[in-house]
Write a protein that holds these residues in place. Structure first.
Motif, short mmCIF file in Angstrom:
data_model
loop_
_atom_site.label_atom_id
_atom_site.label_comp_id
_atom_site.label_asym_id
_atom_site.label_seq_id
_atom_site.Cartn_x
_atom_site.Cartn_y
_atom_site.Cartn_z
N SER A 65 1.99 10.23 -0.92
CA SER A 65 0.90 9.31 -0.57
C SER A 65 1.53 8.16 0.21
O SER A 65 2.14 7.27 -0.37
CB SER A 65 0.22 8.79 -1.83
OG SER A 65 -0.37 9.85 -2.55
N VAL A 67 1.28 5.02 2.80
CA VAL A 67 0.36 4.01 3.29
C VAL A 67 0.89 3.45 4.60
O VAL A 67 2.04 3.04 4.70
CB VAL A 67 0.15 2.88 2.26
CG1 VAL A 67 -0.82 1.83 2.80
CG2 VAL A 67 -0.36 3.46 0.94
N LEU A 76 -4.18 5.83 4.42
CA LEU A 76 -3.42 6.63 3.48
C LEU A 76 -3.29 8.03 4.06
O LEU A 76 -4.30 8.68 4.37
CB LEU A 76 -4.14 6.67 2.13
CG LEU A 76 -3.50 7.51 1.03
CD1 LEU A 76 -2.12 6.99 0.66
CD2 LEU A 76 -4.41 7.54 -0.19
N HIS A 110 -3.11 -3.13 -1.60
CA HIS A 110 -4.23 -2.22 -1.32
C HIS A 110 -4.35 -1.05 -2.29
O HIS A 110 -5.43 -0.45 -2.41
CB HIS A 110 -4.15 -1.70 0.12
CG HIS A 110 -4.48 -2.76 1.12
ND1 HIS A 110 -5.77 -3.17 1.38
CD2 HIS A 110 -3.69 -3.54 1.89
CE1 HIS A 110 -5.76 -4.14 2.27
NE2 HIS A 110 -4.51 -4.38 2.60
N THR A 111 -3.27 -0.70 -2.98
CA THR A 111 -3.33 0.45 -3.89
C THR A 111 -3.20 0.07 -5.35
O THR A 111 -3.59 0.85 -6.22
CB THR A 111 -2.21 1.47 -3.58
OG1 THR A 111 -0.94 0.89 -3.88
CG2 THR A 111 -2.26 1.95 -2.14
N VAL A 118 2.93 5.80 -5.42
CA VAL A 118 1.54 5.71 -4.97
C VAL A 118 0.83 7.05 -5.15
O VAL A 118 1.35 8.10 -4.80
CB VAL A 118 1.45 5.25 -3.49
CG1 VAL A 118 0.02 5.27 -2.99
CG2 VAL A 118 2.05 3.86 -3.33
N HIS A 123 -7.08 3.41 -6.66
CA HIS A 123 -6.88 2.16 -5.93
C HIS A 123 -8.03 1.19 -6.19
O HIS A 123 -9.12 1.63 -6.56
CB HIS A 123 -6.77 2.44 -4.42
CG HIS A 123 -5.85 3.56 -4.11
ND1 HIS A 123 -6.15 4.54 -3.19
CD2 HIS A 123 -4.65 3.91 -4.63
CE1 HIS A 123 -5.16 5.42 -3.14
NE2 HIS A 123 -4.25 5.06 -4.00
N THR A 129 -8.48 8.03 4.26
CA THR A 129 -7.42 8.97 3.86
C THR A 129 -7.41 10.20 4.76
O THR A 129 -8.46 10.77 5.06
CB THR A 129 -7.63 9.40 2.39
OG1 THR A 129 -7.66 8.22 1.57
CG2 THR A 129 -6.51 10.31 1.92
#
Length: 171
Positions: A65, A67, A76, A110-111, A118, A123, A129
């Motif tokens: 994951s 970012v 993402l 943000h997460t 992550v 989130h 995404t």
């Protein structure tokens, strides 16, 4: 640090929830109708290679994951652990400006999760995404579950459904 509420008291429950990213991932999975398959490993697995080794699977079945930042907003990308994301290719396909790897504090903001742990879900707010189309080759995928010790298993179709991700070639 406890957060102040509108009446000046502190919201300890909100702080407890924010402080447990794995619990947030578990809640997000079940809220989306997916099974809670979170596995807590005895050692840290901050890289795809470490996770694959601990889980006994192909590194290509690990879903990183990652970012990125596009014009100040998070993007993402759920990419195979065997792939390096080609940000120019992704930007070209999306018709966006420059895509940059996000700084650790941007990722955490943000997460609610630290780099290396992550998850695709859990989130504070929905993040646009993308899902690496090459991951579809694997019947079972493993993704980070919010910290450096936790992973969860899921199918490609289920991961796409619960993240509302757009499938894309990322390399």
């Amino acid at each position: 640090m406890p957060r102040a509420t509108d009446d000046g008291s502190t919201d300890m429950l909100a702080d407890a929830v924010a402080a447990d990213p794995v619990a947030n991932v578990r809640r997000a999975l079940t809220a989306a109708g997916a099974r809670d398959t979170v596995t807590v490993l005895p050692g840290a697995v901050p890289t795809a290679a470490a996770a694959a080794d601990a889980l006994g699977c192909d590194v290509a079945a690990i879903t990183n994951s990652l970012v990125f930042e596009v014009d100040g907003t998070p993007l993402l990308i759920l990419a195979s652990g065997a792939a390096k994301v080609d940000v120019r290719l992704v930007a070209s396909q999306l018709g966006t400006g420059r895509i940059r790897r996000a700084a650790p504090d941007f990722v955490l903001h943000h997460t609610g999760q630290e780099v290396g742990g992550v998850a695709p879900v859990g989130h504070p707010a929905k993040i646009r995404t993308l899902l690496d189309a090459s991951l579809e080759e694997h019947p079972t995928l493993w993704a980070g579950a919010g910290d450096h010790h936790s992973m969860f298993s899921i199918s490609y179709g289920e991961l796409q459904r619960i993240t509302d991700a757009h499938a894309l070639r990322v390399r």
